[in-house]
Design a protein around this motif. Structure first.
Motif, mmCIF file in Angstrom:
data_model
loop_
_atom_site.group_PDB
_atom_site.id
_atom_site.type_symbol
_atom_site.label_atom_id
_atom_site.label_comp_id
_atom_site.label_asym_id
_atom_site.label_seq_id
_atom_site.Cartn_x
_atom_site.Cartn_y
_atom_site.Cartn_z
ATOM 1 N N ALA A 154 48.342 47.139 48.604
ATOM 2 C CA ALA A 154 47.816 48.089 49.594
ATOM 3 C C ALA A 154 48.598 47.898 50.882
ATOM 4 O O ALA A 154 48.485 46.864 51.542
ATOM 5 C CB ALA A 154 46.334 47.813 49.833
ATOM 6 N N LYS A 155 49.380 48.890 51.227
ATOM 7 C CA LYS A 155 50.229 48.781 52.427
ATOM 8 C C LYS A 155 49.370 48.707 53.688
ATOM 9 O O LYS A 155 48.362 49.424 53.804
ATOM 10 C CB LYS A 155 51.120 50.025 52.482
ATOM 11 C CG LYS A 155 52.166 50.006 53.573
ATOM 12 C CD LYS A 155 53.352 49.210 53.142
ATOM 13 C CE LYS A 155 54.456 49.238 54.177
ATOM 14 N NZ LYS A 155 55.560 48.356 53.757
ATOM 15 N N GLY A 188 51.153 43.877 53.925
ATOM 16 C CA GLY A 188 49.924 44.518 53.470
ATOM 17 C C GLY A 188 49.146 43.533 52.617
ATOM 18 O O GLY A 188 49.237 42.318 52.813
ATOM 19 N N TYR A 189 48.443 44.051 51.630
ATOM 20 C CA TYR A 189 47.470 43.233 50.910
ATOM 21 C C TYR A 189 47.558 43.505 49.412
ATOM 22 O O TYR A 189 47.919 44.599 48.985
ATOM 23 C CB TYR A 189 46.060 43.545 51.427
ATOM 24 C CG TYR A 189 46.020 43.351 52.931
ATOM 25 C CD1 TYR A 189 45.875 42.090 53.482
ATOM 26 C CD2 TYR A 189 46.235 44.442 53.793
ATOM 27 C CE1 TYR A 189 45.922 41.894 54.860
ATOM 28 C CE2 TYR A 189 46.279 44.255 55.165
ATOM 29 C CZ TYR A 189 46.116 42.983 55.699
ATOM 30 O OH TYR A 189 46.187 42.791 57.049
ATOM 31 N N ASP A 230 46.649 38.284 51.469
ATOM 32 C CA ASP A 230 47.810 38.648 52.278
ATOM 33 C C ASP A 230 48.987 38.704 51.301
ATOM 34 O O ASP A 230 49.339 37.692 50.692
ATOM 35 C CB ASP A 230 48.035 37.568 53.350
ATOM 36 C CG ASP A 230 49.280 37.844 54.194
ATOM 37 O OD1 ASP A 230 50.146 38.638 53.746
ATOM 38 O OD2 ASP A 230 49.391 37.265 55.282
ATOM 39 N N ALA A 231 49.564 39.871 51.125
ATOM 40 C CA ALA A 231 50.590 40.029 50.085
ATOM 41 C C ALA A 231 51.809 39.148 50.340
ATOM 42 O O ALA A 231 52.573 38.862 49.419
ATOM 43 C CB ALA A 231 51.003 41.492 49.972
ATOM 44 N N TRP A 233 45.504 51.524 43.899
ATOM 45 C CA TRP A 233 45.125 51.554 45.306
ATOM 46 C C TRP A 233 45.327 52.980 45.821
ATOM 47 O O TRP A 233 46.414 53.553 45.653
ATOM 48 C CB TRP A 233 45.982 50.589 46.129
ATOM 49 C CG TRP A 233 45.680 50.685 47.591
ATOM 50 C CD1 TRP A 233 46.428 51.312 48.542
ATOM 51 C CD2 TRP A 233 44.524 50.168 48.268
ATOM 52 N NE1 TRP A 233 45.811 51.218 49.764
ATOM 53 C CE2 TRP A 233 44.640 50.522 49.629
ATOM 54 C CE3 TRP A 233 43.395 49.454 47.846
ATOM 55 C CZ2 TRP A 233 43.676 50.185 50.572
ATOM 56 C CZ3 TRP A 233 42.446 49.112 48.791
ATOM 57 C CH2 TRP A 233 42.592 49.477 50.134
ATOM 58 N N ILE A 234 44.265 53.552 46.401
ATOM 59 C CA ILE A 234 44.375 54.903 46.972
ATOM 60 C C ILE A 234 44.376 54.732 48.492
ATOM 61 O O ILE A 234 43.355 54.322 49.067
ATOM 62 C CB ILE A 234 43.182 55.798 46.583
ATOM 63 C CG1 ILE A 234 42.832 55.661 45.087
ATOM 64 C CG2 ILE A 234 43.451 57.252 46.988
ATOM 65 C CD1 ILE A 234 43.792 56.250 44.134
ATOM 66 N N PRO A 235 45.474 55.021 49.173
ATOM 67 C CA PRO A 235 45.524 54.808 50.628
ATOM 68 C C PRO A 235 44.508 55.677 51.366
ATOM 69 O O PRO A 235 44.223 56.811 50.966
ATOM 70 C CB PRO A 235 46.958 55.216 51.003
ATOM 71 C CG PRO A 235 47.717 55.255 49.721
ATOM 72 C CD PRO A 235 46.732 55.541 48.638
ATOM 73 N N GLY A 236 43.978 55.124 52.477
ATOM 74 C CA GLY A 236 42.935 55.802 53.232
ATOM 75 C C GLY A 236 43.340 57.164 53.765
ATOM 76 O O GLY A 236 42.509 58.081 53.832
#
Ligand SMILES: [Fe+2]
Length: 497
Positions: free
Chosen positions: A432-433, A443-444, A463-464, A489-492
């Protein structure tokens, strides 16, 4: 061989009563289906803090059978259920919902399961040998395998080529049996790829009796852009594909069934043909089979590819390769032996390179770790990505589980590992960027995990850039998440509009 039973002696209480009468490890312990849907807000953070620059949803599909299966249950047979954890402004919420597939709707109406799962036996009269679409006319099609973002919705798809179901991304309600305006009248393989640059959906269909694939490109607006037929030497069982800006790479692996045996017995008996090469077919995105270039490589099988990209005339592709996918039954496992053997994974990360001008090719093992369920930052599908995130599969377990998160750095050739604490089972872990942008891995890595003893489930945020330190935040989920399949992961910025 270890089993989860060493940790989990009792099944969880929120289980359907019928599982107690079915001897199958994929219905018990951390796999036990749940009996309800949940919506919950403001989840309790039990360790660390949810980062303010984490915005979006972790969504994971997986099997969660409602009614007692017909015939022998395979993990791929359970009704699809999607678990979503939404993160926004340092807070988290959770929803889980079944995918309302045609099969589930029919079963709930009839009060029983009428279709066999993938272990068969199949009533082939029902399917007309897949003349319409592919398999689901005689195999239960569960929508339980993958999720892909496309055209403002989340699409749920099934392993064995099934119908595509569109979900509302904020409620997980099933809003359509998606046919893309009637353009796809049958089924589509799980693992459709959404091109992050164009929003196009790229996928194909295959069947037990078809010596060809049907290859599709659907536009970002949901309208069909391209459809063509790709001939194969016989029916095959592909599972994934990769895309680059110009090409799609299709699979032809020597792990397949004999059509005559299927016709005679109603069972799909899959065998590894070790004398037959693996083949990748590189087709221009809107190409026809006359334009495909086929490349032959070492025999084996690949469930999941990591990514592919172009550099000059070369296409490079990484994936999780099984050099010997022979299905070896353990006689002590009795009737469950074939199913259990099929789900035992032995493979490694491999790289294939193909020159589109000269036909040159290379293949190379990149590592020896037993990894699968592999993802780059999927916003980098089709271009060279430095990092990817994989699940490690222990080789001494009776069933398929994940015991560590492995991050590869493809530039340095190194890897970083986080071993899950004893008793915890993990799931696929997408990247997740950060909403603040930054380096490729700024990102994560986000996932859900379930503990085998008390069955509590948590969302974990890493923490990626430092996954070996373990999660930087842990969020208690209000319900149990059975071990399952693919996550996204769907970005916000796509969700909250
Ligand atoms: Fe898959």
């Amino acid at each position: 061989m270890r089993t989860y039973r060493e940790e989990a002696t009792l099944d969880p209480v929120d289980r359907p009563t019928w599982v107690d009468g079915v001897d199958n490890p994929y219905l018990h312990g951390p796999y036990t289906p749940v009996i309800s849907e949940i919506t919950a807000v403001d989840l309790r953070v039990t360790a660390g803090e949810i980062p303010a620059d984490l915005s979006g949803a972790y969504m994971r599909n997986g099997p969660n059978p409602v009614l007692e299966p017909k015939g022998q249950y395979h993990w791929f047979d359970g009704d699809g259920m999607v678990h979503a954890v939404y993160f926004r402004d340092g807070r988290a919420s959770y929803i889980r919902r079944w995918v309302r597939t045609q099969a589930l709707r029919d079963e709930l109406e009839q009060g029983r399961v009428t279709l066999s799962g993938i272990m068969g036996p199949f009533d082939l009269q029902r399917g007309n040998e897949g003349a319409r679409g592919t398999n689901p006319d005689y195999v239960k099609d569960t929508g339980n395998t993958t999720l892909v973002w496309h055209n403002g919705r989340v699409l749920a798809q099934w392993y064995n080529a099934g119908r595509t179901y569109a979900l509302d991304p904020l409620t997980l309600d099933t809003v359509a049996d998606e046919t893309f305006g009637g353009a796809v009248d049958g089924t589509l393989n799980a693992h459709a790829k959404c091109d992050p640059r164009t929003g196009e959906l790229i996928d194909y269909d295959y069947g037990d009796f078809k010596s060809y694939l049907t290859y599709y490109v659907v536009g970002a607006d949901g309208k069909l852009k391209h459809k063509t037929r790709v001939d194969l030497p016989g029916p095959r069982l592909p599972h994934d594909t990769t895309i680059t800006p110009q090409y799609t790479i299709l699979h032809d692996f020597p792990l397949y069934h004999d059509v005559d045996v299927l016709r005679r017995t109603g069972h799909r008996v899959v065998e590894f043909h070790r004398e037959v090469p693996s083949r990748f077919g590189v087709i221009p995105r809107y190409g026809t089979q006359e334009q495909i270039k086929w490349f032959e490589f070492e025999p084996g099988y690949v469930l999941h590819m990591v990514n592919a990209w172009e550099e000059g005339d070369w296409i490079t592709m990484d994936g999780c390769f099984q050099p010997d996918p022979t299905i070896r039954r353990d006689p002590s496992e009795g009737a469950l032996g074939s199913m259990l053997a099929y789900l035992r994974y032995r493979g490694h990360l491999r790289r294939w390179r193909m020159n589109m001008r000269t036909g040159e090719k290379h293949e190379q093992q990149l590592d020896d770790a037993n990894v699968e369920f592999c993802l780059p930052d999927i916003q980098l599908y089709g271009v060279k990505a430095r990092y990817s995130y994989h699940q490690r599969v222990p080789t001494d377990m009776q069933t398929l589980v994940f015991d560590a998160l492995v991050k590869y750095d493809h530039e340095s050739g190194s890897r970083e590992v986080y071993e899950y604490p004893k008793g915890w089972y993990g799931n696929e872990t997408p990247f997740a960027k950060s909403t603040r942008g930054g380096a490729e891995d700024r990102g994560y890595a986000v996932t859900v995990a379930t503990h085998a003893k008390d069955y509590k489930s948590e969302a974990w945020i890493y923490d990626a850039q430092r996954i070996s330190k373990g999660p930087i935040a842990r969020v208690a989920l209000p319900g149990r998440v059975p071990i399952g399949f693919h996550a996204q992961w769907i970005p916000g910025h796509r969700l909250w509009r």
